[in-house]
Design an enzyme around this catalytic site. Structure first.
Site: not given
Ligand code: IVH
Length: 701
Positions: A131, A133, A135, A243, A331, A425, A428, A443, A449
């Site tokens: 799925e 991620k 932001d 999620y 990522k 440094c 100092c 240093c 310092c």
């Molecule tokens: S699962 C135990 N699924 O990414 C697993 N996290 O870098 C819990 N996040 O703290 C996370 N989209 O805030 C999961 N589809 C997704 C996500 C997701 C964004 C965030 C979440 C987590 C952070 C980790």
């Protein structure tokens, strides 16, 4: 006789010093009130022009009487901060983060790791749910008998803030679950985010009103969630995707996908792009597909998340420190930009390392204006041949500090010279040396310092250490400059040592009776401190927050810890062995600790601190499990779990897993083919269990 003009009526240039002080205080209060009305309530009560006039008058007064400028003066403060008045919520299950992968081979490694851990045959299918991620920022929503009772931010993962009323205004979060027989307890977790169009609209309104737009949707979403007035949160039109989950009774069964589908049926927004995949090829195709859609999606994403779909397998895989072994974030590549390198500054860190910092012509990378970036060390500058005046290429990934990737050689100005790294440094004047095999130039000035002394104390009072509110960097530097404090322990004698300390501080520039009283309140509150914070606060090299926690858990009390660390410094073999038996602690940490406790001025300072403080014992992990504190050895072939899995499970129950049997061993778990270790166990009279015996001992844990 004509009535004398009051201070408020006089022009700023006619005020006496006394009148100016009173007028400054009055203006500061009025401006503060309008800031709150504007920023927190979104309901200004005066026109922008009238507000500007108030500010202008305040600035005029401060120009004539600079001693009136304080840290919380409206001329220094930017807007009004959201309130910190929210109650804290301890998460019933910690809110974890994810490991990151950036390349296909890192994703392949993840899959291989999972397969190895589970001992899957090559032809066995491993389902992965994938799925986007999101932001945003994560939130946890607790439903009891189907009713939303508490909604909290992630906070530090263990403890967040209770923002229930605000979360109730977020789209995609039902107030009651659509379910005939809802579960007794279910904590649904997911991401709160600012939809792109809503964010753009908010900024347009701000710009139209002549105000500064917000820079970044995620931070603005976080700020919106921490408003005292839920109607402001509501006006931002945030959204949620569910999620994950925390405490759940009954525990969900089946698959990740099925649980998320259930979330959807309950009334949550879930991400429609979630898929179940079964091979690396499918995963990489999905990644490419989502990346291609990224710009057109109505919300910001910064990668893709892969999770082992079957929940029974997730459970077997468990966690490593703060992330699950069964999930990874893939990522997207960092965003890039080019700009001019105006200069290279040298910063001296708290451990005395000289770090070169690039001073850059401001440039926007990934929605954030960047003006400087670390250049890491001397070798990095040489390797990339970075010269002042060069055009440099930058990248920024997520919250990570921007990096200089390289220079654009064609754009190098004539006469640009290679950078000569300083040999003294800048703070100092002591020699700055590079130890053999080290990249860092340090240093040699140690405690004399000023850079290190100040950084040491700032680290000591920082959020994850003593967290002394009101003792900001500027105050520390001023106290150091005036000799009020020299070492961290002086903080706890500040009040007693300087006559009536509170009055003395209140009379200082930038302070008043209220802030001085608050400071001493904060200091008093921290006379009792958790062991892991105490350890972290000392600023020992290589002992960060995680290591601090591991040490605290392992030794329990400060007395035990200090005694053991002194023994480590004295090269006591048993003490060193005990230290290195702690998970994730190895030679580097041992050496750093030995260096620290081998230095008399450090141990003297530790003693001074202990005389002034009460250090609370650490919570022990899983003390209730029958194997907590026991030393366990696995030998022979295990049939129901891999060796790695067995070790992880035992450790999570508080046992120590060792590779060899001695009189100190408590349990030997022997599978078929066990050899000499089994004999050793018999020799030492150690309890021997077979795999089933072990499993029934820990059953239900
Ligand atoms: S699962 C135990 N699924 O990414 C697993 N996290 O870098 C819990 N996040 O703290 C996370 N989209 O805030 C999961 N589809 C997704 C996500 C997701 C964004 C965030 C979440 C987590 C952070 C980790």
């Amino acid at each position: 006789m004509a009535k004398k003009a009051s201070a408020a009526e006089k022009s700023a240039s006619d005020l006496t010093a006394k009148e100016a002080k009173a007028e400054h205080t009055r203006l500061a209060l009025v401006i503060d009130k309008h800031d709150v009305a504007y920023h927190q309530k979104d309901a200004p009560t005066i026109s922008d022009a009238a507000y500007d006039a108030l500010k202008l008058r305040l600035l005029e007064i401060e120009k004539r009487f600079p001693e009136l400028v304080t840290l919380d003066s409206p001329s220094v403060k930017v807007g009004a901060k959201p309130s910190d008045k929210f109650a804290k919520v301890r998460h019933a299950r910690p809110m974890l983060s994810l490991d990151n992968a950036f390349t296909e081979s890192e994703v392949a490694d993840f899959l291989a790791r999972v397969r190895r851990f589970l001992n899957l045959d090559a032809d066995e299918v491993l389902e992965i749910s994938a799925e986007p991620k999101i932001d945003g920022l994560s939130a946890s929503l607790r439903y009891e008998a189907g009713v939303l009772t508490v909604g909290a931010t992630r906070g530090d993962g263990a403890e967040g803030e209770n923002v229930t009323a605000n979360l109730k205004t977020v789209a995609g979060i039902p107030h009651t679950l659509k379910d005939q027989c809802p579960p007794a307890v279910f904590e649904v977790r997911g991401e709160v985010h600012f939809p792109k169009d809503k964010f753009a609209a908010l900024n347009e309104t701000l710009i139209a009103a002549g105000k500064e737009p917000y820079a970044n949707p995620r931070n603005t979403a976080a700020g919106s969630l921490r408003q005292l007035d839920p109607s402001i949160t509501a006006s931002r039109q945030l959204q949620f995707f569910a999620y994950a989950w925390g405490e759940a009774e009954p525990r969900p069964e089946g698959t990740q996908k099925a649980v998320v589908d259930r979330f959807h049926a309950w009334g949550f927004a879930t991400n429609p792009l979630m898929r179940v995949l079964t091979s690396l090829d499918e995963i990489m195709a999905y990644y490419a597909e989502i990346e291609a859609m990224r710009a057109d999606l109505p919300y910001d994403i910064d990668g893709v998340v892969y999770k082992v779909n079957r929940l029974d397998l997730q459970e077997r895989l468990g966690f490593v420190s703060r992330s699950p072994r069964w999930a990874i974030a893939h990522k997207f590549p960092a965003e890039k930009a080019e700009t001019e390198l105006l200069g290279i500054d040298i910063q001296v860190g708290r451990t005395g390392v000289l770090t070169p910092v690039a001073r850059l012509k401001p440039v926007t990378v990934g929605g954030v204006v960047v003006t400087n970036a670390t250049l890491h060390n001397e070798d990095e500058i040489k390797r990339k041949d970075i010269r002042v005046g060069d055009t440099v290429r930058l990248q920024r990934a997520g919250d990570v500090i921007p990096q200089v990737i390289g220079v654009v050689e064609e754009k190098r100005p004539k006469g640009a010279k290679p950078f000569a790294f300083p040999t003294v440094c800048p703070a100092c004047g002591s020699h700055a040396l590079r130890e053999e095999g080290e990249v860092a130039v340090r240093c040699t000035g140690g405690l004399i310092c000023p850079a290190q002394r100040s950084e040491r104390i700032k680290h000591f009072v920082s959020r994850l250490a003593f967290d002394i509110e009101g003792l900001g960097a500027k105050h520390i530097d001023a106290f150091l400059a005036d000799g009020l404090i020299k070492t961290p322990s002086d903080i706890f004698h500040l009040e007693a040592r300087y006559g009536d300390g509170e009055k003395a501080i209140a009379a200082r520039e930038g302070w008043g009776p209220q802030s001085a009283a608050k400071l001493f309140e904060a200091i008093t509150a921290r006379r009792t401190i958790a062991l892991h914070r105490f350890i972290f606060a000392l600023g020992i090299r290589h002992v960060g927050e995680t290591t601090g926690k591991a040490l605290a858990r392992a030794y329990g009390t400060v007395e035990a810890w200090v005694a053991a660390m002194r023994a480590v410094a004295a090269k006591d073999e048993a003490a060193v062995a005990e230290l290195e038996a702690i998970d994730q602690i190895g030679g580097t940490v041992t050496e750093a600790i030995a260096d620290f406790f081998g230095e008399a001025h450090n141990t003297e300072e530790v003693d001074r601190l202990l005389a002034a403080l009460t250090v609370e014992p650490a919570e022990q992990v899983a003390t209730s499990s029958p194997v907590a504190g026991k030393t366990v050895v696995f030998t022979g072939t295990l049939e129901k779990m891999t060796r790695q899995e067995a070790k992880a499970k035992a450790e999570s129950l508080g046992a120590k897993v060792s590779g060899s049997v001695s009189a100190k061993t408590d349990i030997v778990v022997a599978g078929p083919g066990a050899g000499s270790k089994l004999k050793d166990a018999e020799k030492h009279g150690v309890q021997v269990l077979d795999e089933d015996g072990w499993l029934s001992l820990i059953a239900g844990l």
